[in-house]
Write a protein that holds these residues in place. Structure first.
Motif, PDB file in Angstrom:
ATOM      1  N   GLY A 207       4.954  11.648  -0.593  1.00 29.88           N
ATOM      2  CA  GLY A 207       3.674  12.392  -0.759  1.00 29.88           C
ATOM      3  C   GLY A 207       3.036  12.518   0.349  1.00 29.88           C
ATOM      4  O   GLY A 207       2.797  12.009   1.205  1.00 29.88           O
ATOM      5  N   GLU A 208       2.915  14.013   0.605  1.00 29.44           N
ATOM      6  CA  GLU A 208       2.237  14.357   2.089  1.00 29.44           C
ATOM      7  C   GLU A 208       1.255  13.791   2.269  1.00 29.44           C
ATOM      8  O   GLU A 208       0.679  13.517   3.397  1.00 29.44           O
ATOM      9  N   GLY A 209       0.241  13.530   1.125  1.00 30.08           N
ATOM     10  CA  GLY A 209      -0.812  12.821   1.651  1.00 30.08           C
ATOM     11  C   GLY A 209      -1.215  11.304   1.254  1.00 30.08           C
ATOM     12  O   GLY A 209      -2.252  10.956   0.938  1.00 30.08           O
ATOM     13  N   ASP A 210      -0.022  10.683   1.261  1.00 29.38           N
ATOM     14  CA  ASP A 210       0.068   9.161   0.851  1.00 29.38           C
ATOM     15  C   ASP A 210      -0.360   8.429   1.695  1.00 29.38           C
ATOM     16  O   ASP A 210       0.068   8.335   2.847  1.00 29.38           O
ATOM     17  N   ARG A 211      -1.582   7.607   1.465  1.00 24.95           N
ATOM     18  CA  ARG A 211      -1.961   6.631   2.680  1.00 24.95           C
ATOM     19  C   ARG A 211      -1.500   5.468   2.420  1.00 24.95           C
ATOM     20  O   ARG A 211      -1.767   4.467   3.390  1.00 24.95           O
ATOM     21  N   CYS A 212      -0.640   5.070   1.305  1.00 27.52           N
ATOM     22  CA  CYS A 212      -0.029   3.615   1.286  1.00 27.52           C
ATOM     23  C   CYS A 212       1.229   3.685   1.989  1.00 27.52           C
ATOM     24  O   CYS A 212       1.713   2.670   2.600  1.00 27.52           O
ATOM     25  N   THR A 213       2.116   4.642   1.848  1.00 27.16           N
ATOM     26  CA  THR A 213       3.534   4.570   2.435  1.00 27.16           C
ATOM     27  C   THR A 213       3.492   6.483   3.011  1.00 27.16           C
ATOM     28  O   THR A 213       3.783   7.356   2.309  1.00 27.16           O
ATOM     29  N   PRO A 214       2.892   6.578   4.073  1.00 26.83           N
ATOM     30  CA  PRO A 214       2.862   8.005   4.559  1.00 26.83           C
ATOM     31  C   PRO A 214       4.410   8.436   4.826  1.00 26.83           C
ATOM     32  O   PRO A 214       5.288   7.773   5.100  1.00 26.83           O
TER      33      PRO A 214
END
Length: 263
Positions: A207-214
């Motif tokens: 996900g472009e906005g994933d802060r867990c796994t950028p």
């Protein structure tokens, strides 16, 4: 003989086994089970040991989780198996593929995989452990935790129905199992030297906005794996398969179709 983990299954055809994240259960792949079954696949979604109706394991390690997964694979008598892992499930999928490469034909790693540095894993697990500890100290429920935690990690374009399902799935997780899963995250130790020998086609979806796994983390992993492609979905956070099921399913089905032709 070990007790098999609980799973749901629908459809007939090549087997796609879906392994959920620490943040949920088999329901986090509910849209994909329906879609895959309707298009000629046998869609299977497990409950990781300690989740849902699956018995816990001792010790709670990636070796044990992978062995549980491979026992299920054997029981399913699956040929042309694709493992799809989300978050922590991506690590379990990789561990299973490293331990039994002949059992896995293809891998899909969604919003997860080995962080190539320990700090990234800590950044993922620590806020969740702290939120769990705070809630338990205050006598709160997993439902309250889910309602607080999930909105932190979704994207700006997340499908509301998908977000509600992510919240519901996390609210059903046992607090003790959640803690053990989060604590296990930091122990995943498959590095580049081992992954470079993993010669199966791999699709990485972020996900472009994933802060867990950028996305950068999965793009870096794609450079390590011998046969990998990376897709990043815009306006999506940590649950690509729920926040943008059409985008995720499109990438997954394209990958499955291309590999079907090749094999």
């Amino acid at each position: 003989m070990a007790v098999l983990p609980h799973f749901t299954t629908l459809g007939a055809g090549p087997t796609v086994l879906m392994l959920h994240d620490a943040d949920g259960g088999h329901l986090t792949f509910a849209p994909q089970v329906e879609t895959l079954a309707s298009l000629g696949y046998r869609a299977v979604a497990w409950d990781m040991p300690g989740y849902g109706h699956s018995a816990p394991i001792e010790p709670y390690t990636f070796k044990g989780l992978a062995q549980s997964c491979l026992a299920l694979v054997d029981a399913l008598q699956a040929e042309h198996l694709t493992l799809v892992g989300h978050g922590m499930g991506a690590m379990v999928a990789l561990e299973a593929a490293v331990r039994a490469p002949s059992a896995v034909q293809r891998l899909v790693l969604c919003a997860g995989g080995p962080a190539l540095d320990a700090q990234a894993l800590d950044d993922w697990a620590t806020p969740r452990l702290e939120a769990l500890q705070a809630l338990q100290t205050a006598g709160g429920s997993m439902e309250q935790l889910a309602q607080t935690l999930v909105p932190r990690y979704i994207g700006t374009g997340a499908l509301p129905e998908g977000v509600r399902l992510a919240v519901h799935a996390l609210s059903q997780v046992y607090a003790g199992s959640y803690r053990r899963a989060l604590e296990a995250l930091a122990t995943f130790d498959r590095g580049a030297a081992e992954l470079v020998r993993l010669h199966v086609p791999v699709l990485l979806v972020s996900g472009e906005g994933d802060r867990c796994t950028p996305p950068d983390a999965l793009q870096a992993l794609a450079q390590v794996l011998p046969d990998a492609r990376h897709v990043s979905l815009p306006n999506v956070g940590h649950w690509p398969q729920l926040e943008d099921p059409d985008g995720f399913d499109g990438a997954l089905l394209d990958f499955l179709a291309s590999q079907r032709v090749l094999h």
